[in-house]
Write a protein that holds these residues in place. Structure first.
Motif: not given
Length: 449
Positions: A240-241, A250-251, A439-440, A446-448
């Motif tokens: 699941q995303l 985002p899992n 990916a993690v 990028l999120h930070g």
């Protein structure tokens, strides 16, 4: 967030408003945004509802034609067709339109509303809705909430609903999703049956006999370097995303994703083409030539497939995406266009009447005839739309859309990270474990920022 259509469980309800951070709270406090219209209308208060007609009674200035309702559309032909049908249904009403791209509508409405201008109703994408509510430029639909929920899947109504009363803040108009295209004629020749595969294992079995790499002949074609396509396979294995609707999670670190990526990598043996070479254009062309049993594509490929079927003498069908043996129904990303009533409209009743009309039988029929886009209505209602009910391929898109995930309101860099993950795995640029770790790390970085 995942939907299973008719089999949807609690996960479906978590997608309400699909606001990954902030939108649900905004929906619950919409009145606090200070929109003029909202002060006069909570639920149905302040507006007259005709229970027999199941319509709001329009303001006299609009009903008499003294004033014009202002709406925003993306194209002339869509606007002109919709307005002509509306005026035919409501004689004497005047409607003026302006061309505004759906992707720009919320931002432009926010600026225009501050200056006391803007549209009464505008077209947008559903994933812009949380921002529209935050800015006070999306009003709840009042009594139309129940009307629309009786005509549409919760997959569509749930994603535009929120707040304490779970009310709708936009009208779902059209939807689209990828699905499985299959060449009935070729399958009949190869297997003795024109019924499509329901699992990737069945496709693998046919591929063992039909594939010929020297001729570039493949049993199935899709775009493996895009998470937009890869997700259907990854989800079918159980991944699941955004399970918590948290943009920070985002899992990608889920152990289930590693197993899903291993399965995905294994499909390279039945479509041994580098990700960069498997383009959407090539897939459309190959399927239209009549030599590919299966292809994954969307309704935008109907025209090419229809022309190819006629030119090359084959019949094709469209159905839900294949699952994996013992797995989940394959989810896909779906898109949805919406009509939004401005929180600043001076004509809240008439604006709601117009927005609702676009999802009525007449409105949906006009938009389908004009744009070819599939209305976001229940299957029994779609059957009554001229032209659509005669189209044997629409049903497959509708069925897949019912078990799809509407494209989440996620950061743009999700697609960058997701596509890189798909390419790394498909082209064996790294191990699946290393691709997952990358990916993690990339997403977190990028999120930070």
């Amino acid at each position: 967030m995942r939907s299973k259509g008719a089999h949807a469980g609690p996960s479906l309800n978590r997608r309400n408003l699909l606001a990954l951070g902030g939108g649900l709270a905004a929906a619950g406090t919409l009145a606090a945004c200070g929109s003029p219209e909202e002060d006069a209308d909570t639920a149905s208060g302040g507006l007259e509802w005709d229970a027999d007609a199941q319509q709001y009674v329009m303001e006299e200035d609009i009903a008499s034609g003294k004033k014009a309702l202002k709406v925003w559309f993306e194209t002339d032909y869509e606007a002109e067709a919709a307005i002509a049908a509306f005026v035919e249904a409501f004689p004497g009403v005047k409607v003026e339109y302006e061309l505004v791209p759906k992707n720009d509508a919320v931002e432009k409405m926010t600026t225009a509303a501050e200056a006391g201008k803007g549209a009464d109703v505008y077209m947008s994408f559903y994933d812009q809705l949380a921002r529209a509510i935050d800015q006070g430029v999306a009003a709840p639909l009042g009594e139309y909430d129940a009307v629309l929920k009786s005509r549409m899947s919760e997959t569509f109504t749930g994603v535009v609903s929120g707040g304490e009363d779970n009310s709708m803040h936009a009208v779902p108009i059209t939807t689209e999703s990828i699905a499985l295209f299959y060449n009935k004629t070729l399958l009949k020749q190869l297997t003795g049956s024109d019924a499509p595969a329901t699992t990737w294992e069945e496709i693998k079995t046919l591929a063992a006999e039909y594939n010929d790499a020297s001729k570039n002949q493949w049993t199935v074609q899709f775009t493996p370097g895009e998470i937009y396509h890869a997700y259907s396979i990854l989800s079918a294995t159980g991944w699941q995303l955004y399970p918590d609707l948290d943009p920070a999670k985002p899992n990608f670190d889920d152990p289930k994703l590693l197993a899903a990526l291993d399965y995905y990598a294994g499909l390279r043996e039945i479509f041994d083409v580098p990700a960069a070479d498997a383009t959407e254009e090539n897939i459309r062309q190959e399927f239209s030539a009549g030599t590919v049993p299966y292809a994954i594509n969307g309704p935008w490929a109907f025209a090419d497939a229809d022309a190819g079927a006629e030119a090359n003498g084959f019949e094709y069908g469209v159905t839900v995406l294949p699952s994996v043996a013992g797995g989940e129904p394959a989810s896909s990303f779906a898109g949805m266009h919406t009509a939004v009533v401005s929180g600043h409209t001076a004509y809240p009743a008439a604006a709601r009447v117009f927005a609702n009309f676009l999802a009525s039988d007449k409105g949906a029929a006009v938009l389908y005839a004009t744009t070819g886009q599939i209305p976001a209505l229940n299957a029994d209602l779609l059957a009554g739309i001229e032209g659509l009910s005669e189209d044997p391929h629409v049903a497959g898109i509708v069925e897949q859309s019912a078990q799809a995930d509407l494209i989440p309101q996620v950061p743009e860099y999700f697609w960058e990270v997701g596509n890189a993950l798909a390419v790394d795995v498909w082209d064996s640029l790294s191990s699946t474990a290393d691709a997952q770790t990358k990916a993690v790390d990339t997403y977190n970085e990028l999120h930070g920022l």
